[in-house]
Design a protein around this motif. Sequence first.
Motif, PDB file in Angstrom:
ATOM      1  N   ARG A  55       0.830  -1.210   0.000  1.00  0.00           N
ATOM      2  CA  ARG A  55       0.000   0.000   0.000  1.00  0.00           C
ATOM      3  C   ARG A  55       0.864   1.259   0.000  1.00  0.00           C
ATOM      4  N   ALA A  56       1.897   1.277   0.835  1.00  0.00           N
ATOM      5  CA  ALA A  56       2.777   2.441   0.889  1.00  0.00           C
ATOM      6  C   ALA A  56       3.447   2.682  -0.462  1.00  0.00           C
ATOM      7  N   THR A  57       3.838   1.595  -1.144  1.00  0.00           N
ATOM      8  CA  THR A  57       4.483   1.721  -2.450  1.00  0.00           C
ATOM      9  C   THR A  57       3.511   2.251  -3.491  1.00  0.00           C
ATOM     10  N   ALA A  58       2.278   1.730  -3.493  1.00  0.00           N
ATOM     11  CA  ALA A  58       1.275   2.218  -4.435  1.00  0.00           C
ATOM     12  C   ALA A  58       1.036   3.719  -4.242  1.00  0.00           C
ATOM     13  N   GLU A  59       0.914   4.152  -2.997  1.00  0.00           N
ATOM     14  CA  GLU A  59       0.660   5.570  -2.710  1.00  0.00           C
ATOM     15  C   GLU A  59       1.864   6.434  -3.073  1.00  0.00           C
ATOM     16  N   GLN A  60       3.066   5.938  -2.804  1.00  0.00           N
ATOM     17  CA  GLN A  60       4.282   6.682  -3.140  1.00  0.00           C
ATOM     18  C   GLN A  60       4.380   6.900  -4.650  1.00  0.00           C
ATOM     19  N   LEU A  61       4.201   5.835  -5.412  1.00  0.00           N
ATOM     20  CA  LEU A  61       4.353   5.926  -6.866  1.00  0.00           C
ATOM     21  C   LEU A  61       3.234   6.733  -7.502  1.00  0.00           C
ATOM     22  N   ALA A  62       2.020   6.611  -6.951  1.00  0.00           N
ATOM     23  CA  ALA A  62       0.900   7.412  -7.460  1.00  0.00           C
ATOM     24  C   ALA A  62       1.159   8.888  -7.237  1.00  0.00           C
ATOM     25  N   ALA A  63       1.705   9.240  -6.084  1.00  0.00           N
ATOM     26  CA  ALA A  63       2.009  10.645  -5.792  1.00  0.00           C
ATOM     27  C   ALA A  63       3.074  11.191  -6.732  1.00  0.00           C
ATOM     28  N   GLU A  64       3.921  10.292  -7.256  1.00  0.00           N
ATOM     29  CA  GLU A  64       4.970  10.709  -8.186  1.00  0.00           C
ATOM     30  C   GLU A  64       4.475  10.793  -9.627  1.00  0.00           C
ATOM     31  N   GLY A  65       3.215  10.426  -9.863  1.00  0.00           N
ATOM     32  CA  GLY A  65       2.630  10.575 -11.185  1.00  0.00           C
ATOM     33  C   GLY A  65       2.448   9.300 -11.971  1.00  0.00           C
ATOM     34  N   PHE A  66       2.894   8.168 -11.449  1.00  0.00           N
ATOM     35  CA  PHE A  66       2.640   6.901 -12.132  1.00  0.00           C
ATOM     36  C   PHE A  66       1.169   6.533 -11.998  1.00  0.00           C
ATOM     37  N   HIS A  67       0.662   5.804 -12.999  1.00  0.00           N
ATOM     38  CA  HIS A  67      -0.660   5.199 -12.877  1.00  0.00           C
ATOM     39  C   HIS A  67      -0.450   3.801 -12.313  1.00  0.00           C
ATOM     40  N   VAL A  68      -0.898   3.590 -11.090  1.00  0.00           N
ATOM     41  CA  VAL A  68      -0.608   2.352 -10.371  1.00  0.00           C
ATOM     42  C   VAL A  68      -1.776   1.387 -10.476  1.00  0.00           C
ATOM     43  N   LEU A  69      -1.516   0.208 -11.006  1.00  0.00           N
ATOM     44  CA  LEU A  69      -2.476  -0.885 -10.954  1.00  0.00           C
ATOM     45  C   LEU A  69      -2.197  -1.642  -9.668  1.00  0.00           C
ATOM     46  N   ALA A  70      -3.078  -1.484  -8.691  1.00  0.00           N
ATOM     47  CA  ALA A  70      -2.850  -1.962  -7.332  1.00  0.00           C
ATOM     48  C   ALA A  70      -3.582  -3.274  -7.099  1.00  0.00           C
ATOM     49  N   GLY A  71      -2.828  -4.352  -6.972  1.00  0.00           N
ATOM     50  CA  GLY A  71      -3.429  -5.671  -6.803  1.00  0.00           C
ATOM     51  C   GLY A  71      -3.941  -5.895  -5.391  1.00  0.00           C
ATOM     52  N   VAL A  72      -5.214  -6.254  -5.277  1.00  0.00           N
ATOM     53  CA  VAL A  72      -5.833  -6.616  -3.997  1.00  0.00           C
ATOM     54  C   VAL A  72      -6.691  -7.851  -4.226  1.00  0.00           C
ATOM     55  N   ARG A  73      -6.968  -8.576  -3.157  1.00  0.00           N
ATOM     56  CA  ARG A  73      -7.751  -9.810  -3.296  1.00  0.00           C
ATOM     57  C   ARG A  73      -9.242  -9.586  -3.069  1.00  0.00           C
ATOM     58  N   ARG A  74      -9.600  -8.509  -2.356  1.00  0.00           N
ATOM     59  CA  ARG A  74     -10.996  -8.310  -1.972  1.00  0.00           C
ATOM     60  C   ARG A  74     -11.496  -6.938  -2.404  1.00  0.00           C
ATOM     61  N   GLN A  75     -12.793  -6.869  -2.723  1.00  0.00           N
ATOM     62  CA  GLN A  75     -13.362  -5.619  -3.169  1.00  0.00           C
ATOM     63  C   GLN A  75     -13.297  -4.559  -2.080  1.00  0.00           C
ATOM     64  N   GLU A  76     -13.450  -4.954  -0.825  1.00  0.00           N
ATOM     65  CA  GLU A  76     -13.395  -3.968   0.258  1.00  0.00           C
ATOM     66  C   GLU A  76     -12.028  -3.305   0.332  1.00  0.00           C
ATOM     67  N   ASP A  77     -10.965  -4.053   0.027  1.00  0.00           N
ATOM     68  CA  ASP A  77      -9.633  -3.454  -0.002  1.00  0.00           C
ATOM     69  C   ASP A  77      -9.474  -2.552  -1.220  1.00  0.00           C
ATOM     70  N   ALA A  78     -10.096  -2.940  -2.326  1.00  0.00           N
ATOM     71  CA  ALA A  78     -10.063  -2.100  -3.521  1.00  0.00           C
ATOM     72  C   ALA A  78     -10.729  -0.754  -3.244  1.00  0.00           C
ATOM     73  N   ASP A  79     -11.842  -0.775  -2.555  1.00  0.00           N
ATOM     74  CA  ASP A  79     -12.559   0.464  -2.239  1.00  0.00           C
ATOM     75  C   ASP A  79     -11.720   1.386  -1.365  1.00  0.00           C
ATOM     76  N   LYS A  80     -10.918   0.795  -0.476  1.00  0.00           N
ATOM     77  CA  LYS A  80     -10.125   1.606   0.456  1.00  0.00           C
ATOM     78  C   LYS A  80      -8.923   2.266  -0.214  1.00  0.00           C
ATOM     79  N   ILE A  81      -8.336   1.598  -1.192  1.00  0.00           N
ATOM     80  CA  ILE A  81      -7.095   2.125  -1.763  1.00  0.00           C
ATOM     81  C   ILE A  81      -7.322   3.004  -2.991  1.00  0.00           C
ATOM     82  N   LYS A  82      -8.504   2.972  -3.566  1.00  0.00           N
ATOM     83  CA  LYS A  82      -8.748   3.735  -4.787  1.00  0.00           C
ATOM     84  C   LYS A  82      -8.601   5.226  -4.523  1.00  0.00           C
ATOM     85  N   GLN A  83      -7.771   5.886  -5.310  1.00  0.00           N
ATOM     86  CA  GLN A  83      -7.546   7.328  -5.207  1.00  0.00           C
ATOM     87  C   GLN A  83      -6.896   7.794  -6.498  1.00  0.00           C
TER      88      GLN A  83
END
Length: 283
Positions: free
Chosen positions: A20-48
């Motif tokens: 999660r920290a890596t996804a947020e770091q890279l997204a803040a730097e301008g990359f489009h991050v495809l963030a792998g999660v196993r559950r929809q509830e986790d997908a809802d939390k990380i989407k930004q």
Amino acid sequence: MPYKTQEMVVVTGTSSGIGRATAEQLAAEGFHVLAGVRRQEDADKIKQKNIEPVILDITAIDTLRALAERVEQDPLGRPLRAVVNNAGIAVNAPLEMVPLDELRRQIEVSVIGQVAVIQALTPALLKSGGRVVNIGSVGGKISMPGFGIYSAAKYAMEAINDSLRREMSSFGLKVIMITPGGVSTSLSEKGVMTADRLSKLMTPDQHRRHDRLFDAVKEQAESWATSGISPKKVAEVVSRAIHASNPRTRYTAGRDSAMLTRLVRILPDKLLDRMLRSQMKLQ
């Protein structure tokens, strides 16, 4: 960063911790991050902004095929800069009694699953001149009492990382290993829960031999959970590895990782054995 020049990065295991920290770091730097999660509830939390959650089980080939198709058919034609292989589990128990199904589960997720991700995304990475960033562990350099199953997976990934790097270097694919030491993540907490569950499976004789070791394993994991470096520190190292035009083949994260990876190369086995047992208060 305009979409016409934006690059994609795939990060696995992003529901918490290093992923999660890596996804947020890279997204803040301008990359489009495809963030792998196993559950929809986790997908809802990380989407930004710049983070697109994807349902991904690295042990399920259908979800890996879907991920590869998503990357290949990106509507904006964005190249894949990197895949960060982070998803994993921790099975910690004495080797004498660990159920073989638990060993298989550790290897299935933390070795076979990692290779499956690499295989699925290699065509896109070769096309873009991208890189593979594997999240290893100091456990892949030094195997502590009670952590042999976890270390077996991490040692295996060291071999896979080195072999892949040597196989693909002439094709422009860079392969990098990040080696954190103790990190304050939920993986440590889950490791304690697994140890608690497995300790109930021991015979009376095994209890006499290994109750102290189980206590030491839990104490060590709890120590990492409370005093380990933050996942953000590891994410910053991953970021450096992705941005570097000529990245190193391996990076450490945390002072303990830097120290232990050096010690294991110079200390005799028996001295290292005593040091580790003393650290875990087993003597």
